[in-house]
Motif scaffolding. Sequence first.
Motif, PDB file in Angstrom:
ATOM      1  N   LYS A 341       0.825  -1.204   0.000  1.00 34.89           N
ATOM      2  CA  LYS A 341       0.000   0.000   0.000  1.00 34.89           C
ATOM      3  C   LYS A 341       0.860   1.256   0.000  1.00 34.89           C
ATOM      4  N   ARG A 342       1.956   1.227   0.768  1.00 35.56           N
ATOM      5  CA  ARG A 342       2.870   2.373   0.795  1.00 35.56           C
ATOM      6  C   ARG A 342       3.461   2.611  -0.600  1.00 35.56           C
ATOM      7  N   THR A 343       3.898   1.535  -1.217  1.00 34.15           N
ATOM      8  CA  THR A 343       4.514   1.637  -2.546  1.00 34.15           C
ATOM      9  C   THR A 343       3.520   2.181  -3.568  1.00 34.15           C
ATOM     10  N   GLN A 344       2.266   1.701  -3.506  1.00 35.18           N
ATOM     11  CA  GLN A 344       1.252   2.144  -4.460  1.00 35.18           C
ATOM     12  C   GLN A 344       0.964   3.633  -4.313  1.00 35.18           C
ATOM     13  N   ARG A 345       0.869   4.115  -3.070  1.00 31.36           N
ATOM     14  CA  ARG A 345       0.547   5.523  -2.844  1.00 31.36           C
ATOM     15  C   ARG A 345       1.695   6.425  -3.300  1.00 31.36           C
ATOM     16  N   LEU A 346       2.917   5.999  -3.019  1.00 30.68           N
ATOM     17  CA  LEU A 346       4.067   6.793  -3.450  1.00 30.68           C
ATOM     18  C   LEU A 346       4.231   6.748  -4.965  1.00 30.68           C
ATOM     19  N   SER A 347       3.985   5.594  -5.552  1.00 25.71           N
ATOM     20  CA  SER A 347       4.106   5.462  -7.007  1.00 25.71           C
ATOM     21  C   SER A 347       3.106   6.346  -7.726  1.00 25.71           C
ATOM     22  N   SER A 348       1.901   6.486  -7.145  1.00 27.26           N
ATOM     23  CA  SER A 348       0.879   7.334  -7.743  1.00 27.26           C
ATOM     24  C   SER A 348       1.337   8.788  -7.796  1.00 27.26           C
ATOM     25  N   VAL A 349       1.934   9.271  -6.694  1.00 29.43           N
ATOM     26  CA  VAL A 349       2.436  10.646  -6.646  1.00 29.43           C
ATOM     27  C   VAL A 349       3.598  10.821  -7.617  1.00 29.43           C
ATOM     28  N   GLN A 350       4.533   9.888  -7.590  1.00 25.14           N
ATOM     29  CA  GLN A 350       5.728  10.013  -8.421  1.00 25.14           C
ATOM     30  C   GLN A 350       5.414   9.922  -9.910  1.00 25.14           C
ATOM     31  N   SER A 351       4.465   9.047 -10.284  1.00 27.46           N
ATOM     32  CA  SER A 351       4.133   8.899 -11.707  1.00 27.46           C
ATOM     33  C   SER A 351       3.490  10.172 -12.243  1.00 27.46           C
ATOM     34  N   ARG A 352       2.635  10.801 -11.441  1.00 27.77           N
ATOM     35  CA  ARG A 352       1.997  12.035 -11.898  1.00 27.77           C
ATOM     36  C   ARG A 352       2.991  13.195 -11.958  1.00 27.77           C
ATOM     37  N   LEU A 353       3.938  13.195 -11.029  1.00 32.36           N
ATOM     38  CA  LEU A 353       4.997  14.204 -11.115  1.00 32.36           C
ATOM     39  C   LEU A 353       5.814  14.010 -12.384  1.00 32.36           C
ATOM     40  N   GLY A 354       6.055  12.748 -12.731  1.00 29.74           N
ATOM     41  CA  GLY A 354       6.792  12.449 -13.961  1.00 29.74           C
ATOM     42  C   GLY A 354       6.052  12.931 -15.193  1.00 29.74           C
ATOM     43  N   LEU A 355       4.710  12.780 -15.201  1.00 28.37           N
ATOM     44  CA  LEU A 355       3.911  13.270 -16.321  1.00 28.37           C
ATOM     45  C   LEU A 355       3.961  14.794 -16.411  1.00 28.37           C
ATOM     46  N   MET A 356       3.938  15.447 -15.263  1.00 25.06           N
ATOM     47  CA  MET A 356       3.940  16.911 -15.243  1.00 25.06           C
ATOM     48  C   MET A 356       5.245  17.497 -15.767  1.00 25.06           C
ATOM     49  N   LYS A 357       6.334  16.768 -15.611  1.00 24.39           N
ATOM     50  CA  LYS A 357       7.630  17.292 -16.041  1.00 24.39           C
ATOM     51  C   LYS A 357       7.706  17.493 -17.548  1.00 24.39           C
ATOM     52  N   HIS A 358       6.794  16.842 -18.285  1.00 19.31           N
ATOM     53  CA  HIS A 358       6.782  17.009 -19.738  1.00 19.31           C
ATOM     54  C   HIS A 358       5.982  18.244 -20.161  1.00 19.31           C
ATOM     55  N   ALA A 359       5.361  18.927 -19.184  1.00 19.51           N
ATOM     56  CA  ALA A 359       4.565  20.115 -19.475  1.00 19.51           C
ATOM     57  C   ALA A 359       5.135  21.319 -18.728  1.00 19.51           C
ATOM     58  N   SER A 360       4.545  22.479 -18.985  1.00 16.27           N
ATOM     59  CA  SER A 360       4.993  23.718 -18.334  1.00 16.27           C
ATOM     60  C   SER A 360       4.388  23.789 -16.931  1.00 16.27           C
ATOM     61  N   THR A 361       4.948  23.011 -16.010  1.00 20.31           N
ATOM     62  CA  THR A 361       4.380  22.919 -14.655  1.00 20.31           C
ATOM     63  C   THR A 361       5.410  23.184 -13.561  1.00 20.31           C
ATOM     64  N   ARG A 362       6.549  23.767 -13.916  1.00 19.22           N
ATOM     65  CA  ARG A 362       7.596  23.957 -12.917  1.00 19.22           C
ATOM     66  C   ARG A 362       7.100  24.810 -11.741  1.00 19.22           C
ATOM     67  N   ARG A 363       6.414  25.905 -12.050  1.00 21.49           N
ATOM     68  CA  ARG A 363       5.917  26.785 -10.996  1.00 21.49           C
ATOM     69  C   ARG A 363       4.851  26.069 -10.158  1.00 21.49           C
ATOM     70  N   PHE A 364       3.989  25.307 -10.829  1.00 22.92           N
ATOM     71  CA  PHE A 364       2.946  24.581 -10.102  1.00 22.92           C
ATOM     72  C   PHE A 364       3.539  23.553  -9.155  1.00 22.92           C
ATOM     73  N   ARG A 365       4.533  22.795  -9.626  1.00 24.94           N
ATOM     74  CA  ARG A 365       5.153  21.771  -8.781  1.00 24.94           C
ATOM     75  C   ARG A 365       5.855  22.401  -7.583  1.00 24.94           C
ATOM     76  N   LYS A 366       6.428  23.556  -7.806  1.00 19.66           N
ATOM     77  CA  LYS A 366       7.101  24.248  -6.703  1.00 19.66           C
ATOM     78  C   LYS A 366       6.081  24.710  -5.665  1.00 19.66           C
ATOM     79  N   ARG A 367       4.940  25.246  -6.135  1.00 13.40           N
ATOM     80  CA  ARG A 367       3.909  25.705  -5.214  1.00 13.40           C
ATOM     81  C   ARG A 367       3.210  24.545  -4.523  1.00 13.40           C
ATOM     82  N   ALA A 368       3.173  23.366  -5.209  1.00 13.36           N
ATOM     83  CA  ALA A 368       2.527  22.197  -4.596  1.00 13.36           C
ATOM     84  C   ALA A 368       3.273  21.747  -3.357  1.00 13.36           C
ATOM     85  N   GLY A 369       4.568  22.011  -3.299  1.00 11.38           N
ATOM     86  CA  GLY A 369       5.356  21.718  -2.094  1.00 11.38           C
ATOM     87  C   GLY A 369       5.426  20.257  -1.746  1.00 11.38           C
ATOM     88  N   VAL A 370       5.829  19.412  -2.708  1.00 12.24           N
ATOM     89  CA  VAL A 370       5.987  17.991  -2.428  1.00 12.24           C
ATOM     90  C   VAL A 370       7.223  17.811  -1.550  1.00 12.24           C
TER      91      VAL A 370
END
Length: 376
Positions: A341-370
């Motif tokens: 369950k821990r792995t699944q929850r972390l993988s979900s966050v990390q996979s979506r962060l990986g998708l965002m890196k292909h778009a103009s989301t640098r400011r959003f990711r910084k404000r999200a404060g992961v």
Amino acid sequence: MWPEFKDLHKAYRECRMGKPASAEQTQFETRLGENLLALLREIHFKTYLPSQAKCFIVPRPKPREIFAAHFRDRIVHHLIVSKLTPFWESRFSDASFACRKDRGTHGALQRLLSEIKRVSRQGEVKLHVLKLDIASFFATIHRGILCGLLQEENQEPLLSFLIRNSFGHDSRDSFIFQGKKNLSNLIPLEKSWLSQESHRGLPIGNLTSQFGANVYLNECDHWIENHLRPASYIRYMDDFLFLDSNPKKLLTFESQIDAWLKKHRGQQLNLKKTKCHSLTEGVSYLGYRVIQKRKDSRMHQVLFPKAKKWAFIKDLKHLEKTGLPPLEKLHFLSPTLSKRKRTQRLSSVQSRLGLMKHASTRRFRKRAGVTKSLFT
């Protein structure tokens, strides 16, 4: 004589790679050598038959009817695809990106961005985009036509047997429905495989279905490239994307492709989903929003949908509030509980962060404060 035990064992390793162990897989692996040998004998004596499939509904990102094959059948799927891939990979169009090694969604996105630069002549020309979609694609594939295509130049008698048994098999004859049955109401009747004719449809979710879909539309890809000669063409599964500076030329493609599909595949385009407009307005493609920027050095901008951004924030806040499930052990020799369950929850966050890196989301990711503490 193909297949040998090493071929089946390799298919087994590929089948389980990166997948959480299911009850079927664990049961199969408790007597792995014996079960692989039994499966190999069934193939060589031509007594192999696919097992009962499991059907369930996936409600997001859009409702889909999934037919999951048994673990031993998925091994056979990998065996078939591994044998067919060398022959077909050299024949696939360069415009096809779905479920192919070193391509996929990000490969298709990068191709689109490079094509925008090329066709627009480094941003000098305003582009138009045409999107086409096949109506109920997987549910309406003609299995007889597909099996015929897959048998082209095949010299292996056992491969022919497996193609007929796997691609020709109708999982609807016997399956187990799992989950909430009321979710079936989310699937439109025309998109449900259960409502189609007996000779039509492939189950969504199987490796053979994904590979078979590429084979099924490969001839269409080459016909489009050689006959229609678009300025730019990309296909991801049944989604067709065209770029051109002339919108009138793009609009002529719809009727011609629809006619080809009806004549050669017994399918048709979903005309309600046809979209043709200026690329400066943006186009939704593979989970991103791509916009042509004519007065910009980048020439394009890739945006991540707002709905997905805020869904990510909601999940992230919930994760920060509740924390990860604690690592528990019944005793010092037992396996760690809640690790999956821990792995699944972390993988979900990390996979979506990986998708965002292909778009103009640098400011959003910084404000999200992961916070880094989430990943430790």
